[in-house]
Design an enzyme around this catalytic site. Structure first.
Site, PDB file in Angstrom:
ATOM      1  CD  GLN A  12      -2.892  -0.925   2.442  1.00 20.31           C
ATOM      2  OE1 GLN A  12      -2.967  -1.880   3.195  1.00 20.31           O
ATOM      3  NE2 GLN A  12      -3.561   0.185   2.650  1.00 20.31           N
ATOM      4  CB  SER A  92       3.239  -5.210   3.443  1.00 11.59           C
ATOM      5  OG  SER A  92       2.073  -5.244   4.223  1.00 11.59           O
ATOM      6  CG  LEU A  93      -1.264  -5.883  -0.894  1.00 10.45           C
ATOM      7  CD1 LEU A  93      -2.403  -6.831  -0.611  1.00 10.45           C
ATOM      8  CD2 LEU A  93      -1.741  -4.554  -1.430  1.00 10.45           C
ATOM      9  NE  ARG A 117      -2.471  -8.992   4.585  1.00 10.90           N
ATOM     10  CZ  ARG A 117      -1.757  -7.887   4.356  1.00 10.90           C
ATOM     11  NH1 ARG A 117      -2.269  -6.909   3.607  1.00 10.90           N
ATOM     12  NH2 ARG A 117      -0.543  -7.756   4.864  1.00 10.90           N
ATOM     13  CG  HIS A 203       3.062  -5.533   8.860  1.00  6.89           C
ATOM     14  ND1 HIS A 203       2.898  -6.820   8.391  1.00  6.89           N
ATOM     15  CD2 HIS A 203       2.873  -4.723   7.796  1.00  6.89           C
ATOM     16  CE1 HIS A 203       2.628  -6.772   7.101  1.00  6.89           C
ATOM     17  NE2 HIS A 203       2.603  -5.512   6.712  1.00  6.89           N
ATOM     18  CD  GLN A 252       2.551 -10.138   5.090  1.00 10.40           C
ATOM     19  OE1 GLN A 252       1.378  -9.875   5.283  1.00 10.40           O
ATOM     20  NE2 GLN A 252       3.131 -10.032   3.898  1.00 10.40           N
TER      21      GLN A 252
END
Length: 314
Positions: A12, A92-93, A117, A203, A252
């Protein structure tokens, strides 16, 4: 002969209205947008093309939109070059995008999954309760120490969550914990402590309730053998077992993105070039700061695709 390369996918923050417009009617981009719209039951192409920005920036839209854009750019690159990476990773994503690119996860399954998510993350911590800061100018160990001190002094949750490059680490936790850590870290020599415009402390351990919901959802998703290795964020490891993949994605959600180590692991596999597929140039810059020997390029429109192709000698 194409130079050995890794493909990486952003998370993101790199989204922008009109971010795929330069590709026009490129068949791979169009195919990806059509698949995404079918998977989510809405016109994703229209959202990417016209926004509005406030809708594009909603976490529940940003995550599926960034996954779609990353795959569209990657498919366009593969169609033009026929190149296969040594390995892949995503920030991440972006790890979900990497798994789709490698064929371990279908786009049709991944899009509803990342929307779920995003929703779970947003609902885990009310807006305004959590915060994230980018800490510039200190190494990861110093940032960890500052977070530990802030947590001890305030009793609040605050942790180092994104190790982006040797001198940039993102922290996340409660608003009070993050503010105290930012104060302590500036006193310890950080050049800047920048509050990030995010809606949740991604996170961090505050995301554990979201992760538990995600775990149940992941149990329903099918995984396949990957066409090339994907190095995950949480363990800096390659997993080719469906249960291990599910577990890594679960952890994660409330664990750190170890991006410096991920890029180092890619280089250890013989990678000399890094191609970032998706909007923006964030990971391209990080790769060069992590290891100056790496050559990096991004693919987000036809011009940048041509430059990446030339870099690889494809």
């Amino acid at each position: 002969m194409t130079a050995p390369f890794a493909v990486v996918f952003p998370g993101q923050g790199s989204q922008a209205v009109g971010m795929l417009d330069a590709f026009g009617d490129h068949p791979e981009v169009r195919r990806t947008l059509d698949e995404a719209s079918a998977a989510l039951g809405e016109d994703i192409a229209a959202l990417i093309h016209a926004g509005p920005k406030d809708q594009l920036d909603l976490t529940t839209n940003t995550q599926p939109v960034m996954l779609t854009a990353g795959i569209a750019c990657w498919r366009a690159f593969v169609a033009e070059t026929g190149a296969t990476p040594v390995a892949a990773a995503g920030h991440s994503l972006g790890e979900y995008t990497a798994l789709v690119a490698a064929g371990a996860l279908s786009l049709a399954d991944a899009l509803p999954l990342v929307r779920f998510r995003a929703q779970a993350m947003q609902e885990a911590v009310p807006v305004g309760v959590g915060a994230m800061y980018a800490i510039l100018g200190l190494d990861g160990d110093a940032v960890r120490a500052g977070c530990a001190q802030a947590a001890a002094e305030t009793g609040e949750a605050i942790e180092a969550v994104n190790f982006n490059d040797p001198k940039q680490t993102v922290i996340a936790g409660s608003k009070a914990g993050a503010e105290k850590a930012a104060e302590l870290l500036k006193a310890a020599g950080a050049k800047r402590a920048l509050p990030l415009p995010v809606s949740a402390p991604f996170h961090s351990s505050l995301m554990k309730p979201a992760a538990e919901r995600l775990k149940e959802k992941l149990a329903t998703v099918q995984f396949a053998a990957a066409a090339f290795p994907v190095i995950n964020n949480i363990d800096v490891a390659i997993t080719d077992n469906a249960d291990a993949l599910r577990d890594a994605l679960y952890r994660q959600a409330f664990g750190p993105v170890r991006w410096v180590e991920v890029v180092q692991a890619l280089k250890a596999r013989g990678v000399g070039h890094v191609i970032e597929a998706g909007p923006g140039k964030v990971l391209t810059g990080m790769a060069k700061r992590i290891d100056a020997e790496l050559q990096a390029a991004c693919v987000f429109d036809p011009a940048s695709l041509a430059e990446a192709r030339a870099l690889l000698g494809a």
